[in-house]
Design an enzyme around this catalytic site. Structure first.
Site, PDB file in Angstrom:
ATOM      1  N   HIS A 150      -0.409   4.425   0.528  1.00  0.00           N
ATOM      2  CA  HIS A 150      -1.092   5.527   1.219  1.00  0.00           C
ATOM      3  C   HIS A 150      -1.405   5.097   2.652  1.00  0.00           C
ATOM      4  O   HIS A 150      -1.254   3.925   3.002  1.00  0.00           O
ATOM      5  CB  HIS A 150      -2.372   5.917   0.466  1.00  0.00           C
ATOM      6  CG  HIS A 150      -3.347   4.785   0.339  1.00  0.00           C
ATOM      7  ND1 HIS A 150      -3.220   3.800  -0.616  1.00  0.00           N
ATOM      8  CD2 HIS A 150      -4.452   4.480   1.065  1.00  0.00           C
ATOM      9  CE1 HIS A 150      -4.205   2.936  -0.484  1.00  0.00           C
ATOM     10  NE2 HIS A 150      -4.966   3.323   0.527  1.00  0.00           N
ATOM     11  N   LYS A 209       0.849  -1.178   0.000  1.00  0.00           N
ATOM     12  CA  LYS A 209       0.000   0.000   0.000  1.00  0.00           C
ATOM     13  C   LYS A 209       0.895   1.242   0.000  1.00  0.00           C
ATOM     14  O   LYS A 209       1.913   1.270   0.681  1.00  0.00           O
ATOM     15  CB  LYS A 209      -0.867  -0.058   1.269  1.00  0.00           C
ATOM     16  CG  LYS A 209      -2.083   0.806   1.247  1.00  0.00           C
ATOM     17  CD  LYS A 209      -2.962   0.456   2.428  1.00  0.00           C
ATOM     18  CE  LYS A 209      -3.114   1.666   3.290  1.00  0.00           C
ATOM     19  NZ  LYS A 209      -3.948   1.477   4.446  1.00  0.00           N
TER      20      LYS A 209
END
Length: 173
Positions: A94, A92
């Site tokens: 973010h 990921k």
């Protein structure tokens, strides 16, 4: 224990017959669908308890690769009263970025899986855990399809254990 898990998988129709393409790309005349079967709380509870009872003293954290192994990791976590972590399929970028959700650094981690065929998903999980600082020497799968996964992991210095082998299920069917 092996007999109980095999019987439960058969009872909850985790074995499907037909023509299937596995995640490894291999073709098969049967499919072991633990993802769907584990949506049944009784089956999931039995799998979690079986793994926790047999391997609970050997780990500090239990881990599962998203999606299929996460419910199993949670069930083992609850049965063993130990934390779990999730290994994302993709890192990921973010929020709290990373591949691992949970604290694994310098901890002895048990990686769980629903079904192991060639070991590709498990290899990904082992590498992610090692890169995150975990200590990992053992993987437990619900079903080993006995198609090279154990040998692949052995080459990485990791032991594959299973609650049941595909041949044991097929011999009961």
């Amino acid at each position: 224990m092996v007999n109980e898990i095999a019987e439960i998988l058969i009872k909850y129709n985790a074995i499907k017959f037909g023509e299937f393409t596995l995640a490894s790309g291999a073709k098969s005349t049967y499919y072991i669908d633990i993802k769907t079967a584990s949506t049944n709380p009784m089956l999931l509870r039995e799998i979690g308890k079986a793994i926790a009872d047999k391997y609970g003293s050997e780990f500090e954290v239990v881990a599962g690769v998203a999606v299929g192994a996460v419910p199993i990791a949670v069930a083992v976590s609850l049965a063993a009263n130990k934390p779990y972590c999730i290994i994302r399929k993709e890192e990921k970028d973010h929020g709290l970025a990373g591949k691992i959700v949970g604290d694994i650094k310098d901890k002895k981690v048990l990686l769980v899986e629903d079904v192991v065929t060639s070991g590709g998903s498990v290899v990904y999980g082992i590498e992610a855990l090692k890169n995150g600082g975990a200590i990992i020497g053992k993987v437990v799968t619900v079903v080993d399809r006995e198609q090279g996964g154990a040998e692949k992991l052995k080459g990485m210095g990791v032991e594959l254990n299973s609650l049941v082998r595909a041949s044991e299920i097929m011999n009961r069917k």
